[in-house]
Scaffold this motif. Structure first.
Motif, short mmCIF file in Angstrom:
data_model
loop_
_atom_site.label_atom_id
_atom_site.label_comp_id
_atom_site.label_asym_id
_atom_site.label_seq_id
_atom_site.Cartn_x
_atom_site.Cartn_y
_atom_site.Cartn_z
N GLU C 82 0.85 -1.20 0.00
CA GLU C 82 0.00 0.00 0.00
C GLU C 82 0.88 1.24 0.00
O GLU C 82 1.81 1.36 0.80
CB GLU C 82 -0.89 -0.02 1.26
CG GLU C 82 -1.74 1.20 1.45
CD GLU C 82 -3.21 0.91 1.15
OE1 GLU C 82 -3.65 -0.22 1.45
OE2 GLU C 82 -3.89 1.78 0.58
N SER C 85 4.28 2.84 -5.60
CA SER C 85 3.84 2.96 -6.99
C SER C 85 4.96 2.61 -7.97
O SER C 85 6.14 2.87 -7.69
CB SER C 85 3.38 4.39 -7.28
OG SER C 85 2.27 4.71 -6.47
N ASP C 101 0.44 -4.72 -14.14
CA ASP C 101 -0.56 -3.87 -13.49
C ASP C 101 -1.38 -4.67 -12.48
O ASP C 101 -1.58 -4.25 -11.34
CB ASP C 101 -1.47 -3.27 -14.57
CG ASP C 101 -2.64 -2.50 -13.98
OD1 ASP C 101 -2.39 -1.54 -13.24
OD2 ASP C 101 -3.80 -2.87 -14.26
N LYS C 102 -1.81 -5.84 -12.92
CA LYS C 102 -2.66 -6.67 -12.07
C LYS C 102 -1.89 -7.10 -10.80
O LYS C 102 -2.40 -7.00 -9.68
CB LYS C 102 -3.10 -7.91 -12.87
CG LYS C 102 -4.19 -8.72 -12.21
CD LYS C 102 -4.80 -9.72 -13.21
CE LYS C 102 -5.63 -10.78 -12.49
NZ LYS C 102 -5.00 -12.10 -12.45
N ARG C 105 -1.44 -4.16 -8.42
CA ARG C 105 -2.68 -3.78 -7.74
C ARG C 105 -3.11 -4.83 -6.71
O ARG C 105 -3.67 -4.50 -5.68
CB ARG C 105 -3.79 -3.51 -8.75
CG ARG C 105 -3.59 -2.13 -9.44
CD ARG C 105 -4.77 -1.73 -10.30
NE ARG C 105 -4.93 -2.61 -11.44
CZ ARG C 105 -5.91 -3.47 -11.62
NH1 ARG C 105 -6.85 -3.57 -10.68
NH2 ARG C 105 -5.97 -4.24 -12.68
N GLU C 106 -2.81 -6.08 -7.00
CA GLU C 106 -3.14 -7.12 -6.03
C GLU C 106 -2.39 -6.93 -4.72
O GLU C 106 -2.81 -7.40 -3.67
CB GLU C 106 -2.84 -8.50 -6.61
CG GLU C 106 -3.97 -9.02 -7.50
CD GLU C 106 -3.59 -10.29 -8.24
OE1 GLU C 106 -4.39 -10.75 -9.06
OE2 GLU C 106 -2.48 -10.81 -8.00
N ASN C 108 -1.90 -3.97 -3.57
CA ASN C 108 -2.35 -2.64 -3.15
C ASN C 108 -1.44 -1.50 -3.59
O ASN C 108 -1.52 -0.40 -3.06
CB ASN C 108 -2.55 -2.59 -1.63
CG ASN C 108 -3.60 -3.59 -1.20
OD1 ASN C 108 -4.68 -3.63 -1.79
ND2 ASN C 108 -3.27 -4.43 -0.23
N ALA C 110 0.12 0.97 -6.87
CA ALA C 110 -0.46 1.65 -8.04
C ALA C 110 0.51 1.51 -9.21
O ALA C 110 1.74 1.52 -9.02
CB ALA C 110 -0.72 3.11 -7.73
N ASP C 135 -3.18 4.06 -13.88
CA ASP C 135 -3.73 4.76 -12.71
C ASP C 135 -3.63 6.27 -12.90
O ASP C 135 -2.53 6.84 -12.83
CB ASP C 135 -2.94 4.31 -11.47
CG ASP C 135 -3.58 4.82 -10.18
OD1 ASP C 135 -3.95 6.01 -10.12
OD2 ASP C 135 -3.70 4.01 -9.25
#
Lengths: 291, 291, 291, 291
Positions: C82, C85, C101-102, C105-106, C108, C110, C135
């Motif tokens: 989290e 990026s 990307d996936k 994001r999994e 948390n 960006a 994003d």
């Protein structure tokens, strides 16, 4: 081409009037005599026309047609009058056919354009295909029908003068495109280490089986010296070019035969203009260094 | 396709072991029984393989092959052991064939790739053409030869696994290119006010005469609703795409079939993916507002 | 490319955390120090990510990306949490970008896809163009905007992940097609005995004037040895191939860039894959024996 | 075009002799007078030539050239004699230029072919580019150099008559091909849901940046009504056709511009002949149902 066509005509026209522009007069006379005909050898094109109900002409180039019909001494046009008819089996451009038609009609004669599909072999065997256009009554007349039957296996009447030539251009463009496509297939097969004879046999067993692939395919592996000329590459390319010009006039995109045309153009650049049009494969090979 | 192939196999293999993945089990049983065979209907792909010397497989998609050979319960691969052989007649990508071959050999089985040229009609009449590659001893074995003879009219052995698929791609690309070329010819003929039936008849009389033009040509004039599907356009295009990828790998230019590919791509854009590949003519027409 | 980009970032980020996969660590450190920055040289990709708010990555191949992000010890993905990026400036395939990307994001994090238009020169001068997608908040964040401004002259936000790569493929296909078109023009000019420098000067004075023609045109006359590589031909061709695949997916005909693609494929067959993509002219020449 | 060219000539030639074939005589007189010149308005082309050392001609079609130079009363050729020179800035076919050159030289005059690159805007600003060929002494003469400087920003001497036209055809073919390539890129971008303005901006920032893309690109999104005509599509296509014919004569394959030509042909079929050549994008769209 003219000689075997005359020989076939001679079979039912015992008093055929003949003339040819080359010095092969003896061969022409021998050919028609062997068919049991006592030919009259005319002294000029005009004499043939003046002494015949219907004159079939077969000339090799637009220049030859121009000379024989219009420019030389006693050119054919001078023999035309009411009741005389001309069937021109030469392959020309549309404008040339239109011009001859006009000139013949101005002298009250009748004209039929009748370019042929087929080469020497079919001409000898009376198996030509005639793509006729122009005067429909002339086409249907007994004399013309008899003549076409003697020389060919099938004739078509296609409408106004020019349509015979147009049909021939469409057909020959398809022919040239099919052969260029085969060339690409052969080059790909070679690169993939597949056997080209196997490829040709697979093709011969399926829905794409056609006499041209059977005839030309095997030649495509022998290199330049193997391209014994049946139909010169530059003539095939010329027909594609003319068909493309027709497509241009009518606002039609023909990108597949257009791409084929580019290979033929390149093959001319490789010096293969006078080789058989199967030699188109050489530009496909050359582009990627496979020749 | 599998059903008529099984029916033909049944003629000389009275104890054929069969299995199919769809719910048409009854149809399959009926077909092989009518050939005088008492089939054993296996409960899984693995059971077929384990109980047969040679297993012929015919599956419609790469996904189906993956499932039946590797992923479902009792997939075929689990039946493979020394002395067991697989002949896969499906049309796949080269990598898929190579993968199956490897998996079968790792379990000491033998593998033959054998994609077919020909569709339902030839399958029913035992007139398929088999493009075989892989284990040459297996190809030459009596069982395989008997099986191929029952189902087809001709088989080829083309070398290492992958070559069968490669040959099929070359052939199908040629097929698709020939048909796109015909499409251009038809569109040009239409623009020139020439009769399309006349064009097709002229073609049928000459060196380009082929069953595909005779079959597909007449359909090209009927508009979208006439494109009853024998071979879906998207499948034809896929084969061209794969052949182009092979040409790419080997540094070969195929601009004629490349141009044909573009028409097929556009036809997909027109919503014709599931129509017969003869519908390629519609993108040629659409480009110049002739549809 | 990464080195000058890092050097430019260092100008405003004095505590830049850096890492590179090659053995040019000294060069990297020297570059960023000269910009007045005391870089932290991280021991792994994960350490960079874990210690930075935003990580810019620039890797040369899909394999390198796979290794650095996912497969090597302490790969980048393990540093994502989290608030962290990633901005990947590499040029990949769409699927690769979607996958990264996936994964980000999994965890948390960006993700912003940001392939660049421009090569080493623009990278050094901070004149790159960034084709961003993914994003949007990350794109608009102060840190990312500052970074993009330091390294480039312009950035675009193009929508969902994949769009950056798509835009780059469209642009590069146009670039490759323009250069193949110039190649044909040069070959025609040569055949017509026109001066190629004159042709290039005429072009430079008119509506078609563009930096690429000015740069690459003069190279097209020097033969193979002159094709000093700025952008390898095989990379240019690959981008055309990917764009053609996108056109295929969407049912679009691109016959002009398709024809260009065929020349590039042939040039690969001529052994020019690693030369500059200006060498495409050689297959045009070779096809017609002009090389 | 002729009017602004005359106005620019008038700046240094106070006694300019002028004539024009349209009814815009007043406009012509006004234009040259405003440049401080007291023009002699001649009563015929022959009078211009007979009363001038060098005559610059600018005519819109081959038919106009034929009429003004050879066929109308007091045609230009009748004014030619020893010491008189003609510089024809019209865009014609090579044969036409060769013919005029021959006729002028037979009357002991000197001839320079000088087709221009550039349209009305550059003509008004004296920013044309002259592609000269023919009599090199005439080209180098003070009068001609002064005239070319007044009307243009650059002139080239390209060799024997015909070379000016050839250069123009090569350049215009490249122009038309570049624009068709852009059309394909725009159609792909649209299908990919990328913003076309973004695409154009990316292009404008990179090595492909050129005034034509900047000018024509934005028009490509507005549909047919947006194709306000600067350069009619049928003229652009005609130049490609002529260049392709030159490539044909020299055995060169130009499959990329050939494919572009097919789109232009299709666009003519869509009724866009008189629209700007940017309308070529419409046939690309139409082929796949995207219009």
């Amino acid at each position: 081409m003219g000689l075997p066509m005359a020989a076939n005509l001679a079979k039912s026209f015992p008093n055929l009037v003949v003339w040819n522009r080359s010095d092969k007069k003896d061969a022409l006379e021998a050919a028609v005599q062997s068919a049991g005909c006592k030919p009259v050898y005319a002294s000029s094109p005009a004499e043939v026309v003046a002494n015949s109900e219907v004159t079939f002409s077969m000339l090799s180039t637009p220049e030859a047609v121009k000379s024989v019909f219009f420019e030389q001494d006693n050119a054919a046009i001078h023999g035309v009058s009411e009741g005389k008819s001309i069937v021109d089996c030469s392959t020309l451009q549309i404008e040339d056919m239109v011009q001859t038609d006009k000139a013949v009609r101005e002298k009250n004669g009748a004209f039929l354009e009748a370019p042929v599909s087929g080469s020497k072999g079919p001409a000898e065997q009376g198996q030509l295909i005639f793509l006729c256009a122009g005067d429909e009554n002339l086409y249907k007349s007994e004399t013309v029908q008899t003549g076409l039957d003697l020389m060919g296996k099938r004739s078509f009447f296609l409408g106004p003068v020019g349509n015979g030539t147009k049909m021939k251009l469409v057909v020959n463009t398809l022919m040239a495109t099919m052969l260029a496509a085969l060339g690409e297939g052969v080059v790909l097969a070679e690169a993939l280490d597949l056997s080209v004879p196997d490829l040709l046999e697979v093709l011969s067993l399926g829905a794409m089986n056609n006499p041209m692939y059977a005839l030309k395919g095997p030649k495509m592996k022998y290199g330049v010296k193997g391209y014994e000329t049946n139909f010169p590459l530059e003539h095939a390319q010329k027909d594609v070019r003319f068909a493309q010009a027709l497509a241009d006039d009518h606002g039609i995109s023909m990108s597949v035969s257009g791409a084929a045309n580019e290979w033929y153009k390149a093959a001319k650049g490789l010096g293969l203009s006078r080789k058989d049009f199967a030699a188109v494969i050489e530009s496909i090979r050359a582009a990627s260094g496979k020749s």
